[in-house]
Design a protein around this motif. Structure first.
Motif: not given
Length: 520
Positions: A90-108
């Protein structure tokens, strides 16, 4: 490949890169949390699965690479099951993660040490973002990163920290605590992220294992040990890094596919070691899929642009070089290459056509001359650019027609700040640029300053281009603006303890349109 040659990616390599890019692109375009994929480990993972922290790197105006590695038992191969694991990001413009601009799933994936590299796109230029990962019911620490400015953006500034050479056994990584406080926009690391030496009973800290790393698991364990340093981990989570390697990530003073000790390492054995070392390097660095190794080869030279202010040219001075010379005559052989033909063309074309105010060159090793012989005559380090004089002189000739070239180097475990001259054989030749050789984070420990100056001060007369030489531990901090680059030599009181005080040892400036550097 033979030293000094270039290599085209194989069909298998191209398929691997295409597949990797597709996986990353799919992850970056996802907008919602994705349920755990079918082949992921379903059980809860251990609490310390994110023991190696998080990192980001290679900022673009619209993108960034996010990194982590799942490793609940970091010094014993990682401790993960031999199966794929879904990792949500998850990546957010907010350090509290109140909103997200991109989310997804990667495979380790186990074949990559359960490392995760997410190439996020669609971000806004010149912005701070916060990011985190989730896997097996666990959540990672949060990291902060920053995208690059728009490509045609004018003005602005860039704060860049230059670091290199962090030997675990020589000391703690205390300079990173001060770097964290200085809050750079980007960290440039120019080599020797790990050291391949075996454990030492006299070290401040002791390397894991029983000897030098040769296998993939051994290199993974060594990187995991270094990644566990708390100051290093916090700095990785604070700002994006741009990285390249030097020799100790593999083997001291290696050249292409030639080890330091070819009488002890056969070619096949050394290429196997390169394959393991490069794979482990990729697994632990926040770099794009273009850096996925192809056996004993890895593509690391690349450029990053920060608006119209600066272009950062990141070199690879290890993979393509000829074997080192062993004499002055050999060092002047025009057949010797440091960069290889393809990288050399890429660099000169980029410098000529950058369109930026500042042209930064990240060179792992020192470009300015170091004459080690007091009085008449010359004595050089043949592993540095002094050992590849013809190619170095040709490059200096190119710099003479480039706007504001500034070379950023490491390797020496010393601060060495110099003018770059068109011809070091002629001290009156034109100054064509400036070079900052950053001191080490910890390598060489707390040096005896009196002994250092007794050894090096007599050499100053034969090296009139030197502006400062110093043996404190630390890093360099640059504030890059349109009119000037202001540099601070930041040093710490000790690396023998976990805490240290920091200060600015000296300040330097490179002024727009005036080649060279002067102390302020």
């Amino acid at each position: 490949m033979a030293a000094g040659t270039d290599r085209v990616a194989s069909p298998d390599r191209r398929r691997l890169l295409t597949a990797g890019a597709a996986v990353l692109g799919a992850a970056a375009s996802a907008q919602l949390w994705v349920p755990a994929i079918a082949h992921a480990a379903a059980s809860t993972l251990p609490e310390n699965v994110f023991s190696l922290g998080v990192a980001s790197g290679d900022p673009l105006p619209d993108g960034i690479v996010l990194w982590t590695r799942l490793a609940p038992d970091p010094l014993n191969g990682g401790g993960m099951p031999q199966q794929n694991v879904a990792v949500q990001w998850e990546i957010s413009p907010d350090p509290r993660f109140a909103s997200s601009v991109r989310r997804g799933t990667a495979t380790a994936r186990p074949e990559y040490g359960h490392s995760v590299h997410v190439d996020v796109r669609g971000l806004k230029p010149g912005r701070d973002y916060w990011y985190r990962f989730r896997a097996g019911g666990r959540i990672s620490p949060a990291g902060r990163t920053r995208t690059a400015p728009q490509p045609l953006a004018s003005g602005g500034s860039l704060r860049l920290a230059l670091a290199s050479c962090q030997n675990w056994q020589h000391g703690y990584f205390t300079p990173y605590a001060d770097m964290l406080a200085q809050d750079p926009d980007v960290v440039l690391f120019v080599g020797d992220y790990i050291y391949e030496s075996g454990p030492s009973a006299t070290g401040v800290r002791r390397h894991e294992g029983s000897g030098e790393p040769y296998t993939l698991t051994q290199y993974r364990n060594r990187y995991a040990q270094y990644r566990g340093d708390p100051d290093l981990q916090r700095m990785h989570a604070r700002a994006p890094w741009v990285v390249t390697f030097d020799d100790h990530e593999v083997d001291n003073d290696f050249a292409g596919e030639v080890p330091q000790d070819p009488d002890k390492q056969t070619h096949d054995a050394f290429t196997a070691r390169l394959t393991a070392a490069y794979r482990a390097y990729y697994e632990h660095m926040p770099v794009r899929a273009t850096a996925i190794p192809d056996g004993p080869h890895i593509r690391m030279y690349r450029a990053l642009r920060f608006g119209r202010l600066a272009r950062l040219n990141v070199l690879d001075t290890r993979q393509y070089r000829s074997d080192q010379a062993v004499s002055q005559e050999g060092a002047q052989d025009p057949a010797l290459t440091m960069l290889g033909a393809a990288q050399k063309r890429w660099l000169t074309d980029g410098l000529r056509n950058s369109g930026t105010r500042w042209n930064l060159v990240a060179s792992q090793i020192m470009m300015a001359e170091t004459d080690l012989l007091a009085g008449p005559g010359k004595l050089w380090y043949y592993d540095a650019w002094d050992g590849y004089q013809a190619e170095r002189n040709a490059l200096l000739g190119e710099l003479a027609s480039v706007r504001n070239p500034v070379v950023l180097s490491g390797d020496r475990h010393l601060t060495m700040i110099s003018d770059l001259r068109r011809d070091f054989a002629d001290p009156s030749s034109a100054v064509v640029g400036a070079e900052f050789v950053g001191t080490s984070i910890s390598s060489n420990g707390d040096q005896d300053q009196a002994a250092f100056h007794a050894q090096w001060d007599p050499l100053k007369a034969g090296n009139p281009h030197w502006k400062l030489i110093d043996a404190h531990r630390g890093y360099h901090l640059f504030d890059i603006r349109e009119d000037a680059v202001d540099a601070q030599v930041r040093v710490v009181s000790t690396v023998l303890k976990t805490k240290a005080t920091a200060r600015t040892l000296a300040r330097f400036r490179v002024t727009d349109g005036r080649p060279g550097v002067h102390q302020v």
